[in-house]
Structure formats: structure tokens, C-alpha cells
Design an enzyme around this catalytic site. Structure first.
Site, mmCIF file in Angstrom:
data_model
loop_
_atom_site.group_PDB
_atom_site.id
_atom_site.type_symbol
_atom_site.label_atom_id
_atom_site.label_comp_id
_atom_site.label_asym_id
_atom_site.label_seq_id
_atom_site.Cartn_x
_atom_site.Cartn_y
_atom_site.Cartn_z
ATOM 1 N N ASN A 172 34.960 -31.705 -53.315
ATOM 2 C CA ASN A 172 34.907 -31.519 -54.765
ATOM 3 C C ASN A 172 34.578 -32.831 -55.489
ATOM 4 O OD1 ASN A 172 35.676 -28.911 -54.215
ATOM 5 N ND2 ASN A 172 37.820 -29.205 -54.763
ATOM 6 N N ASN B 125 28.347 -29.408 -52.967
ATOM 7 C CA ASN B 125 29.544 -28.905 -52.290
ATOM 8 C C ASN B 125 30.100 -27.694 -53.016
ATOM 9 O OD1 ASN B 125 32.017 -29.322 -50.474
ATOM 10 N ND2 ASN B 125 32.946 -29.362 -52.516
ATOM 11 N N GLU B 126 30.378 -26.632 -52.286
ATOM 12 C CA GLU B 126 31.073 -25.444 -52.814
ATOM 13 C C GLU B 126 30.621 -25.097 -54.235
ATOM 14 O OE1 GLU B 126 35.341 -25.858 -52.256
ATOM 15 O OE2 GLU B 126 35.132 -25.571 -50.097
ATOM 16 N N TYR C 169 39.756 -22.728 -44.546
ATOM 17 C CA TYR C 169 41.079 -23.328 -44.336
ATOM 18 C C TYR C 169 42.026 -22.211 -43.935
ATOM 19 C CZ TYR C 169 39.160 -27.531 -46.388
ATOM 20 O OH TYR C 169 38.393 -28.661 -46.610
ATOM 21 N N GLU D 285 33.523 -27.937 -43.399
ATOM 22 C CA GLU D 285 34.955 -28.111 -43.723
ATOM 23 C C GLU D 285 35.721 -27.036 -42.974
ATOM 24 O OE1 GLU D 285 36.263 -28.544 -47.807
ATOM 25 O OE2 GLU D 285 34.410 -29.611 -48.331
HETATM 26 O O1 AHR Z 1 39.016 -30.690 -48.354
HETATM 27 C C1 AHR Z 1 39.652 -30.502 -49.582
HETATM 28 C C2 AHR Z 1 38.790 -29.716 -50.546
HETATM 29 O O2 AHR Z 1 38.659 -28.405 -50.093
HETATM 30 C C3 AHR Z 1 37.368 -30.182 -50.700
HETATM 31 O O3 AHR Z 1 37.241 -31.196 -51.641
HETATM 32 C C4 AHR Z 1 36.664 -28.950 -51.159
HETATM 33 O O4 AHR Z 1 35.310 -28.924 -50.766
HETATM 34 C C5 AHR Z 1 37.470 -27.819 -50.549
HETATM 35 O O5 AHR Z 1 37.754 -26.845 -51.485
#
Ligand code: AHR
Length: 501
Positions: free
Chosen positions: A72, A174-175, A247, A295
Site C-alpha cells: 500500500n 499494488n492492489e 493472507y 504477497e
Molecule cells: O503486506 C501488508 C499489506 O497487505 C500490503 O501493504 C498490501 O499490499 C496488502 O493489503
């Protein structure tokens, strides 16, 4: 004891394993950079300001590449803030993590840090608030040999050293599908931005670069696959990879279900494999685009507040055994999908959702360090398809899933076979037989085992080795087959020299 078998055949393989699946991620977030990688006032740091104990542990992870500066953070970052004389660099308020960013660590420091750990930099450009021109200028700063304003600036900032930074891996934002992201836009708008940036960045032409477009930031996003499809259809000719993020969480504290994460990861990889094939076919293209899982990790407990402070304690997740077993399954899944996944980054590397934690006087190795380090050391060659006969168990709403999760790598040049095996069971040990149809296993087998009776066992400053690898006995029978015992809740990395029959 329950039993399982893994059968292999050297011709049943999905192709070469790209070593860059063993990548990491360092973001300007919390204490990752400051107090983690870079801590110039600490007596444990070298003259460059890098923590030497962290460098040593990073070398043990053998990361092929490290992604930077976010995450982010990247989406509102001006790379020019982080280069040049330190005393002239501006202090900024960081939008992403509500922290104070002093910019004393930037591109040149990051590239030097990567060199110190024998890794290659992967840089995410700002496609949130930044422009295509800013992105191309960053490429020029890093890679152009000299004789232009930006490349001469790099040379001056690096004490006259003319060596280009040679950054070949670049991420296009990113995202960008996330409303939390600075400069978030709909897929069509992002695709335009990414394509324009890609063309400009490649146009600098100093050295070939590889580009990753931002994919959907997770399977739970409403635009999952649709976002990716739009981006791929528009950018197919200008990109090399599409990014995936995940995640893993165990919020319900349901270990059997959590330990079946590999099933979900496989399924995400299958989604991308299908989409990539679909877009390739639609475009009647001969070119391939691959997946960069840039990620991945377990993350659901720690967050924290930035409170506009410098290096706040953010996302300092404490990892236990079950988290390590899930991390092993990510890597197993990447190996099994070696034909699709070419890059992957453990998010992250130090202090922030990381295998390593620091305090002023030392470092702590977390449980998730070990599967990564073992596999990064021993996995090489092609990915063999494991034909697995295994008992099943009930993993909550995931239903009946295999107890044994396996991946195999075979390096014909060294004659080494490496197997990564996870026993997901919380109750039963597993007697595993390994059998390779056309490969005879020799007697010099070795293995390491990560296990503990308690799925929540974790390392802490008082007991830093509670979860740590131990030697595993691997028996080779006269029939050329190997057998070993996996305790419940365990991950093994097994190496066997084999001879082709
Ligand atoms: O890795 C932590 C955060 O998780 C990163 O900044 C972002 O890309 C994701 O949402």
C-alpha cells in the site's frame, strides 16, 4: 498409525521450478525498514546502517528476489524523496499506514541491501498517485548506464559508482482494486494506466525488464477474476505476470480447517491457470503471461495504529506451528503449479508479518522462517507430479481433504530428489512411503522435520527454539523405496539421491 504413499515418475512433471518463487517483500511499514533492515544508530548495524544480524538471517532464507517499497505504501510514494543526500530528503506523512516517513532509506539503500543478501530487487511503481512518466523515470534512474540526468544522478548518489542497479523486475502498482488503495480506480482505468506505464518503462530500453500487473487483491474481493480478466485482456502484450495476493486466517480457531489452506491455495492457482489460458486463447496469442504470487502469508491477529509516528509497531504477528505448516503448503502449491507460478513473495521479511523479529539487542526467528529456509535451500529442478494415496479428514466447511500435502522437485543434473511433506492431521501420525517408478533411491537420504505437540507453539525471546527443525530419519529399503514417519502437525523436507533406471 495411518499410512500414505507418494508415487513419482520423472517424466510426469510440470516443468522447471522458477527459483524466484522464493522471494520476499520489504515495505515501508511499521518497523520493517526502520529498526528492521535499517537501523544506523544500532551497534549491531554495519557502516551502511544495515542490521547485520538481520542480514545473516535473510541470507539463510536465500530469497531470489525482494519486492519493495510496498504494498500500500507504494501507491502514494514519490521515489525521488528517497534518493540523494539524506539531510535533504523530505519527511513525509504516509497515507497508507498513517506513519511518519523520514525517507532515509530509499532506492539506493534498498538495492545495496539486496546485494548484501545476494538477492535481486523487485520494485513496485506508484500507479495510485504517480504517473507513467514517474515510473519510467524510476527505471531510467536505476538502469540507464549513464549520460542522462537521471542516470548521472544515480551515479552521483552512489559515490561515482557507474554500475547500474539493474532492476529487472517491476510491479505496475499494488492492489489497485482495493478501495483502501491511494488512487484506486476501476479495472478499465487501471488497465489503461498499467499499459501506458509499461510501454514507457520498457521504452527506456536500457535493459530488458519484466512487468507484473496488479491482479485482484484476494479471492474475497467482489471483482475477483473479473478485474484480472479486464487487466489481462487489455495489457496482455505489455506485461509478463499478473499478481495474486492472499493472507490466510484462522479467526475461528479451527485448526483442522485452517490446516487445509493448501486446498484453497491450489484452487486459486487453478483459477489463474484457467483465466490465463482463456485470455491467451481469446487473443489467439503465442505469448504467455504467468502468475506472480507477490504477497502471501498468514496474517489475521496483529494490526496496530500508525498514530503519525516513526516506525510504529504495526502488523507484528507472532507465528506458531500451524502457521508454519500453512506456509509450507503455499510453497508446495507453488511447486505443484510450477508451470503457472514463476514469482512469489513471502509478505513480509522483517518485523511486519515476518519470519524475523528484531529488538535493539537481537533477533528472533519465528516458526515460519523454517519451512521457507529449508525449501529455498533444497528445492531445485523440475516439479514432479506427486500421485498421493492418503487418508482424508474433515476440515470444517472445506469437507474431506487429504491429510498429506506433498510437492516434489527433481534435479537431474545433481540426481537429487527433494520432497516437501505436510501432515495436516491434528491427531494422527502418518507412515509415508515414497516410491519413484523410474528412479531408484540411494542410501544417502536426509531430512528435517518441523513439528510440536501444540499447534499454537511459537518461538519467543525466552524460548527462541521451541519450533525449530530437527533431523528426520528416512529409511531406504532394498526395493528402492523410502519410508519415514510424519508426526501429527508436521512438515518434512526430505532429500534423496536417485539413479535413473
Ligand atoms: O503486506 C501488508 C499489506 O497487505 C500490503 O501493504 C498490501 O499490499 C496488502 O493489503
Amino acid at each position: 498409525m495411518k499410512s500414505a504413499t507418494v508415487r513419482l515418475m520423472s517424466c510426469a512433471n510440470v516443468g522447471p521450478i522458477d527459483r524466484r518463487i522464493f522471494g520476499g517483500f520489504l515495505e515501508h511499514l511499521g518497523r520493517a525498514v526502520y529498526e528492521g533492515a535499517y537501523d544506523p544508530d544500532n551497534p549491531l548495524s554495519n557502516p551502511q546502517g544495515f542490521r547485520t544480524d538481520v542480514l545473516e538471517l535473510m541470507r539463510g532464507l536465500r530469497m531470489a528476489t525482494v519486492r519493495y517499497p510496498g504494498g500500500n505504501f507504494a501507491s502514494a510514494y514519490n521515489w525521488r524523496d528517497g534518493v540523494g543526500p539524506r539531510e535533504q530528503r523530505p519527511v513525509r506523512a504516509d497515507f497508507a499506514w498513517q506513519s511518519i516517513e523520514p525517507n532515509t532509506f530509499g532506492t539506493d539503500e534498498f538495492v545495496a541491501w539486496c546485494r548484501a543478501i545476494d538477492s535481486k530487487p523487485m520494485i513496485t511503481v506508484n500507479l495510485g498517485t504517480g504517473t507513467a512518466a514517474d515510473a519510467a523515470a524510476w527505471v531510467e534512474y536505476c538502469n540507464f548506464p549513464g549520460g542522462t540526468a537521471l542516470s548521472d544522478m544515480r551515479i552521483a548518489n552512489n559515490a561515482g559508482d557507474r554500475t547500474p542497479h539493474d532492476v529487472t523486475l517491476w510491479c505496475l502498482g499494488n492492489e489497485m482494486d482495493g478501495p483502501w488503495q491511494a488512487g484506486h480506480v476501476p479495472a478499465e482505468a487501471y488497465a489503461l494506466r498499467a499499459d501506458q506505464a509499461a510501454r514507457l518503462m520498457r521504452g527506456i530500453g536500457a535493459a530488458p525488464i519484466e512487468l507484473t500487473a496488479a491482479g485482484s487483491s484476494g479471492r474475497t474481493m467482489p471483482g475477483y477474476m473479473q478485474w484480472d480478466r479486464t487487466v489481462l485482456e487489455y495489457c496482455w502484450d505489455t506485461i509478463d505476470y499478473i499478481a495474486a495476493h492472499r493472507y490466510s486466517e484462522n479467526r475461528a480457531n479451527d485448526s483442522p480447517r485452517f490446516l487445509a489452506e493448501g486446498v484453497e491455495i491450489d484452487s486459486i492457482l487453478d483459477d489463474y491457470a484457467a483465466l490465463l489460458r482463456y485470455v491467451k486463447a481469446r487473443r489467439k496469442s503465442v505469448k504467455n503471461v504467468y502468475l506472480s504470487f507477490d504477497e502471501w502469508n498468514v496474517w489475521y491477529r496483529a494490526r496496530g495504529e500508525g498514530n503519525w509516528s516513526h516506525a510504529p509497531h504495526l502488523l507484528e504477528e507472532v507465528y506458531n506451528l500451524e502457521d508454519a505448516l500453512v506456509c509450507a503448503q503455499y510453497l508446495n502449491a507453488f511447486i505443484r503449479h510450477a508451470d503457472v507460478v514463476k514469482l512469489a513473495c513471502l509478505a513480509q521479511v522483517v518485523n511486519v508479518i515476518a519470519p524475523v523479529l528484531t529488538r535493539a539487542d537481537g533477533v528472533l526467528v519465528q516458526s515460519i522462517y523454517h519451512p521457507f529456509a529449508l525449501m529455498a535451500e533444497h528445492v531445485a529442478g523440475v516439479s514432479l507430479t506427486p500421485f498421493v494415496g492418503t487418508p482424508l479428514y474433515t476440515a470444517g466447511d472445506r469437507g474431506e481433504v487429504p491429510v498429506l500435502d506433498a510437492a516434489a522437485a527433481y534435479d537431474e543434473t545433481t540426481g537429487r530428489l527433494c520432497m516437501s511433506l505436510v501432515n495436516r492431521s491434528t491427531t494422527d501420525a502418518l507412515r509415508v512411503t515414497l516410491d519413484a517408478a523410474d528412479l531408484t533411491m540411494q542410501s544417502d537420504a536426509a531430512g528435517e522435520l518441523i513439528t510440536h505437540d501444540d499447534p499454537k507453539a511459537h518461538n519467543d525471546w525466552d524460548a527462541p527454539q521451541r519450533v525449530t527443525p530437527k533431523a528426520l530419519a528416512v529409511e531406504i529399503g532394498d526395493d528402492g523405496r523410502a519410508t519415514l514417519t510424519l508426526p501429527r502437525l508436521s512438515h518434512a523436507v526430505v532429500r534423496i539421491t536417485v539413479r535413473k533406471r
